[in-house]
Design a protein around this motif. Structure first.
Motif, PDB file in Angstrom:
ATOM      1  N   ASP A 104     -64.086 -13.328  23.668  1.00  0.00           N
ATOM      2  CA  ASP A 104     -62.685 -13.613  23.369  1.00  0.00           C
ATOM      3  C   ASP A 104     -62.369 -13.434  21.887  1.00  0.00           C
ATOM      4  OD1 ASP A 104     -61.701 -14.236  25.937  1.00  0.00           O
ATOM      5  OD2 ASP A 104     -62.758 -16.148  25.865  1.00  0.00           O
ATOM      6  N   GLY A 105     -63.408 -13.315  21.056  1.00  0.00           N
ATOM      7  CA  GLY A 105     -63.179 -13.151  19.629  1.00  0.00           C
ATOM      8  C   GLY A 105     -63.066 -11.691  19.230  1.00  0.00           C
ATOM      9  N   MET A 128     -62.867 -20.578  25.542  1.00  0.00           N
ATOM     10  CA  MET A 128     -63.180 -19.171  25.369  1.00  0.00           C
ATOM     11  C   MET A 128     -64.668 -18.922  25.457  1.00  0.00           C
ATOM     12  SD  MET A 128     -61.931 -19.182  21.434  1.00  0.00           S
ATOM     13  CE  MET A 128     -61.917 -20.780  20.646  1.00  0.00           C
ATOM     14  N   THR A 129     -64.992 -17.660  25.658  1.00  0.00           N
ATOM     15  CA  THR A 129     -66.381 -17.239  25.675  1.00  0.00           C
ATOM     16  C   THR A 129     -66.610 -16.345  24.471  1.00  0.00           C
ATOM     17  OG1 THR A 129     -66.313 -17.270  28.085  1.00  0.00           O
ATOM     18  CG2 THR A 129     -68.182 -16.153  27.066  1.00  0.00           C
ATOM     19  N   LEU A 130     -67.607 -16.653  23.681  1.00  0.00           N
ATOM     20  CA  LEU A 130     -67.839 -15.901  22.448  1.00  0.00           C
ATOM     21  C   LEU A 130     -69.240 -15.303  22.409  1.00  0.00           C
ATOM     22  CD1 LEU A 130     -66.346 -18.357  19.777  1.00  0.00           C
ATOM     23  CD2 LEU A 130     -65.219 -16.403  20.848  1.00  0.00           C
ATOM     24  N   CYS A 131     -69.354 -14.149  21.735  1.00  0.00           N
ATOM     25  CA  CYS A 131     -70.668 -13.577  21.465  1.00  0.00           C
ATOM     26  C   CYS A 131     -71.294 -14.383  20.316  1.00  0.00           C
ATOM     27  CB  CYS A 131     -70.540 -12.101  21.076  1.00  0.00           C
ATOM     28  SG  CYS A 131     -69.749 -11.824  19.487  1.00  0.00           S
ATOM     29  N   LYS A 132     -72.546 -14.089  20.022  1.00  0.00           N
ATOM     30  CA  LYS A 132     -73.221 -14.890  18.999  1.00  0.00           C
ATOM     31  C   LYS A 132     -72.549 -14.750  17.635  1.00  0.00           C
ATOM     32  CE  LYS A 132     -77.681 -16.326  17.257  1.00  0.00           C
ATOM     33  NZ  LYS A 132     -77.030 -16.799  16.053  1.00  0.00           N
ATOM     34  N   ASP A 191     -71.059 -17.765  15.558  1.00  0.00           N
ATOM     35  CA  ASP A 191     -71.551 -18.108  14.223  1.00  0.00           C
ATOM     36  C   ASP A 191     -70.397 -18.202  13.227  1.00  0.00           C
ATOM     37  OD1 ASP A 191     -74.075 -18.221  15.196  1.00  0.00           O
ATOM     38  OD2 ASP A 191     -74.743 -16.310  14.363  1.00  0.00           O
ATOM     39  N   ARG A 192     -69.423 -17.260  13.369  1.00  0.00           N
ATOM     40  CA  ARG A 192     -68.265 -17.289  12.467  1.00  0.00           C
ATOM     41  C   ARG A 192     -67.478 -18.579  12.662  1.00  0.00           C
ATOM     42  NH1 ARG A 192     -64.148 -12.843  13.129  1.00  0.00           N
ATOM     43  NH2 ARG A 192     -65.155 -12.594  15.129  1.00  0.00           N
ATOM     44  N   LEU A 193     -67.322 -18.980  13.927  1.00  0.00           N
ATOM     45  CA  LEU A 193     -66.585 -20.215  14.230  1.00  0.00           C
ATOM     46  C   LEU A 193     -67.287 -21.418  13.617  1.00  0.00           C
ATOM     47  CD1 LEU A 193     -64.255 -21.572  15.798  1.00  0.00           C
ATOM     48  CD2 LEU A 193     -65.804 -21.776  17.733  1.00  0.00           C
ATOM     49  N   GLU A 238     -67.841 -25.547   9.409  1.00  0.00           N
ATOM     50  CA  GLU A 238     -68.609 -26.091   8.292  1.00  0.00           C
ATOM     51  C   GLU A 238     -67.779 -26.074   7.021  1.00  0.00           C
ATOM     52  OE1 GLU A 238     -72.154 -23.810   8.010  1.00  0.00           O
ATOM     53  OE2 GLU A 238     -73.112 -24.814   9.695  1.00  0.00           O
ATOM     54  N   GLY A 239     -67.025 -24.972   6.825  1.00  0.00           N
ATOM     55  CA  GLY A 239     -66.175 -24.862   5.644  1.00  0.00           C
ATOM     56  C   GLY A 239     -65.116 -25.944   5.615  1.00  0.00           C
ATOM     57  N   LEU A 240     -64.520 -26.214   6.779  1.00  0.00           N
ATOM     58  CA  LEU A 240     -63.486 -27.239   6.873  1.00  0.00           C
ATOM     59  C   LEU A 240     -64.043 -28.606   6.517  1.00  0.00           C
ATOM     60  CD1 LEU A 240     -61.539 -26.463  10.168  1.00  0.00           C
ATOM     61  CD2 LEU A 240     -60.637 -26.427   7.855  1.00  0.00           C
ATOM     62  N   ARG A 241     -65.223 -28.862   6.989  1.00  0.00           N
ATOM     63  CA  ARG A 241     -65.810 -30.185   6.771  1.00  0.00           C
ATOM     64  C   ARG A 241     -66.329 -30.336   5.351  1.00  0.00           C
ATOM     65  NH1 ARG A 241     -67.682 -33.219  11.324  1.00  0.00           N
ATOM     66  NH2 ARG A 241     -69.363 -33.905  10.010  1.00  0.00           N
TER      67      ARG A 241
END
Ligand SMILES: [Zn+2]
Length: 105
Positions: A8-9, A71-75, A79-81, A86-89
């Motif tokens: 989905d990405g 959604m279904t995402l590839c690796k 990883d980007r998500l 991590e950036g948000l936190r």
């Protein structure tokens, strides 16, 4: 013809046996009852809120308060998500389960 699931990405085909991830995102509004700009004037605050709501469509309003997506995402997209979370936190170590582990002690 067998059709593969797509990421989905990035729309990449997710081949059988390849790494893929189901992601469920739920965002709910966290309203604490405090309107920071208008604490001195409750009437103005209410007008402002109503004005704001009036300018939004019902769908926008719903999404503003509660957004749910699956959604279904590839690796790579997964990883980007994770990176963006991590950036948000803004923390070095992002461990979603650390809370659960702490509760075991
Ligand atoms: Zn992808």
């Amino acid at each position: 013809m067998f059709s593969f699931k797509k990421c989905d990405g990035c729309e990449k085909d997710l081949q059988m046996g390849s790494a893929k991830y189901n992601v469920r995102v739920e965002i709910t509004s966290d309203f604490d009852g405090f309107l920071p700009d208008y604490e001195d004037d409750e009437d103005a605050a209410m007008c402002s809120v109503l004005d704001h709501l009036g300018q939004m469509s019902a769908e926008e309003l719903e999404q503003d308060v509660h957004l749910e997506a699956e959604m279904t995402l590839c690796k790579a997209c997964r990883d980007r998500l994770v990176d963006s979370i991590e950036g948000l936190r803004d923390e070095d170590d992002f461990e979603p389960k650390s809370k659960c582990r702490a509760n075991l002690h």
